[in-house]
Write an enzyme that holds these catalytic residues in place. Structure first.
Site, PDB file in Angstrom:
ATOM      1  N   SER A 305      22.997 107.747  30.658  1.00  0.00           N
ATOM      2  CA  SER A 305      23.659 107.695  29.557  1.00  0.00           C
ATOM      3  C   SER A 305      24.985 106.785  29.429  1.00  0.00           C
ATOM      4  O   SER A 305      24.585 105.255  30.055  1.00  0.00           O
ATOM      5  CB  SER A 305      23.030 108.625  29.092  1.00  0.00           C
ATOM      6  OG  SER A 305      23.530 108.576  27.813  1.00  0.00           O
ATOM      7  N   ASP A 316      26.707  93.152  34.923  1.00  0.00           N
ATOM      8  CA  ASP A 316      26.774  92.264  33.546  1.00  0.00           C
ATOM      9  C   ASP A 316      28.013  91.473  33.556  1.00  0.00           C
ATOM     10  O   ASP A 316      27.863  90.069  33.167  1.00  0.00           O
ATOM     11  CB  ASP A 316      26.659  93.183  32.013  1.00  0.00           C
ATOM     12  CG  ASP A 316      24.762  93.018  32.624  1.00  0.00           C
ATOM     13  OD1 ASP A 316      24.662  92.804  33.617  1.00  0.00           O
ATOM     14  OD2 ASP A 316      24.189  93.614  30.873  1.00  0.00           O
ATOM     15  N   LYS A 330      18.075 106.502  30.995  1.00  0.00           N
ATOM     16  CA  LYS A 330      18.218 107.659  29.952  1.00  0.00           C
ATOM     17  C   LYS A 330      18.940 105.781  29.063  1.00  0.00           C
ATOM     18  O   LYS A 330      20.052 106.461  28.879  1.00  0.00           O
ATOM     19  CB  LYS A 330      19.250 108.192  30.010  1.00  0.00           C
ATOM     20  CG  LYS A 330      18.961 108.982  28.189  1.00  0.00           C
ATOM     21  CD  LYS A 330      19.489 109.924  28.228  1.00  0.00           C
ATOM     22  CE  LYS A 330      19.815 110.739  26.381  1.00  0.00           C
ATOM     23  NZ  LYS A 330      20.429 110.445  26.024  1.00  0.00           N
TER      24      LYS A 330
END
Length: 438
Positions: A305, A316, A330
């Site tokens: 999460s 990224d 999640k």
């Protein structure tokens, strides 16, 4: 390597929210928000069957049930058809959740994050330093029995209540691990949960462990980095290892703030709600950004999460190398809603309201973050033949080293993944120096 740099001005203030996600409430990606609108759904058109069933039960069921029991059971039935992170909480369970979200560092219990998947109670992670962790409970263990009682048919709060109890008392868990049943007798006790800890490794490399994204984690992390920088050679860091292993997540805004500490600009995470509605696009701020050093983020199957939001954003943006094993996966956000009508204390509804996406548009729901460098938790078997191979120093009548014989020692950490991260950072430093000479 360029020295560490960090803008002196403070980053924009954001409203603080509190949550410490331990014991048995796996609520990573949790948002405490203003009450949601109930929408345009007209319940009276759908309640005919419900009221008939309720009437038959109250009139003809062989045993007496209170209206409260029926109401709670019906509410749980509604959330049972939803995803495993949504559920109705009676006043007792909701009270426990709110107590756990106060940010206290000392908790009493066995210390596990658990989630119900259909009829299986799966341990997401034992809390480090807790009785469960010390007993040998591992992520992915499935709880089958508590003190001899089969729990697959129990409601979530009832199963959790059986695992809870006063300090000093004991509970026996029978868990399934890789197809094998194992029994653990665990003594409940108070244990300390430090959300942020760290130390300097060699050559100015900072190691930071984030256990949970509770309220104030971003502030504690900044303070720790300041302290470690002051102790580093040249008052600058040469690298940072951010350890998110066994981190079940926590507050969404804390995950965003932690990522923002290391990203100067661009998107951190996008949350998309019902019907594809974009609820929020959290973006980084240049002020207060820690830069000028390489980073490695450690992850594993219990990284979930909010912890996955951080790992995905840093990956990224090419701000950090993610090292370890595939994360939990999640990719949803929950909100907690107060419900009145439950007596003197409110009930609660934890409801999944959005999916989140990394800066590159990746949904990690059910997939997880794939590390840039996959490294298992344990080292592969060593090559005994190479270890036993004689060296020059072992030969009879060998020439002495005119500079003197020095003891050869390669100190290795017991934590294999952390050692690999340190090795990568050292290599990074060497390559940077070589490039700088050209």
């Amino acid at each position: 390597m360029s020295p560490i740099s960090r803008a002196a001005s403070a980053r924009p203030a954001r409203r603080a929210r509190t949550a410490l996600l331990v014991l048995a409430a796996f609520v990573g990606g949790l948002v405490f928000a203003r009450p949601l609108s109930a929408g345009r759904f007209n319940p009276y058109q759908k309640l005919n069957v419900f009221t008939k069933v309720l009437s038959y039960i109250e009139t003809h069921y062989v045993e007496d049930l209170s209206e409260t029991e029926l109401m709670y059971g019906a509410a749980r039935g509604l959330t049972d058809v939803l995803d495993p992170h949504s559920r109705f909480m009676d006043p007792d369970e909701y009270g426990r959740l709110k107590k756990e979200t106060e940010g206290n560092e000392e908790i009493e219990g066995i210390g596990i994050d658990v989630e119900k998947r259909k009829n299986r109670f799966v341990i997401i992670s034992p809390i480090e330093g807790s009785p469960a962790a010390k007993a040998g409970i591992e992520p992915g263990d499935v709880i089958k029995r508590v003190d001899g009682v089969e729990i697959s048919t129990l409601e979530f709060d009832e199963a959790v209540a059986r695992m809870q109890g006063p300090g000093g008392s004991e509970v026996t868990l029978v868990i399934e691990r890789r197809g094998r049943d194992m029994s653990f007798r665990i003594r409940r006790a108070k244990y300390e949960v430090k959300a942020v800890e760290g130390r300097l490794l060699d050559e100015g490399v900072a190691y930071v462990k984030l256990r949970v994204f509770a309220a104030g984690v971003d502030t504690a992390l900044e303070k720790l980095l300041d302290q470690l920088t002051a102790k580093s050679p040249g008052k600058s860091l040469r690298g940072v290892v951010l350890d998110l292993r066994r981190n079940p997540g926590g507050l969404l805004d804390q995950g965003i703030r932690v990522a923002d500490l290391f990203i100067a600009e661009g998107l951190i995470v996008k949350t998309v709600g019902k019907g594809g509605h974009v609820m929020d696009e959290a973006k980084a701020h240049s002020r207060g950004t820690w830069s000028g050093f390489p980073m490695i983020v450690l992850v594993d199957g219990a990284t979930a999460s909010a912890a996955e939001i951080v790992a995905g954003a840093l990956q990224d943006h090419n701000r950090a190398v993610v090292l370890g094993t595939q994360t939990f996966g999640k990719g949803s956000v929950q909100t907690v809603i107060d419900l009145d009508g439950c007596g003197s204390k409110p009930c609660g509804l934890k409801l999944t309201v959005a999916r989140y996406y990394t800066p590159n548009g990746r949904s990690i729901q059910g997939q997880g973050i794939t590390p840039n460098v996959v490294v298992d938790a344990t080292a592969p078997p060593s090559d005994a033949a190479d270890a036993d191979m004689p060296r020059e120093r072992d030969l009879h009548k060998r020439l002495k080293n005119e500079q003197g014989d020095k003891a050869i020692s390669a100190r290795r950490l017991d934590d294999y993944q952390l050692q690999m991260a340190l090795d990568y950072l050292h290599s990074w430093s060497v390559f940077s120096q070589q490039i700088g000479r050209k």
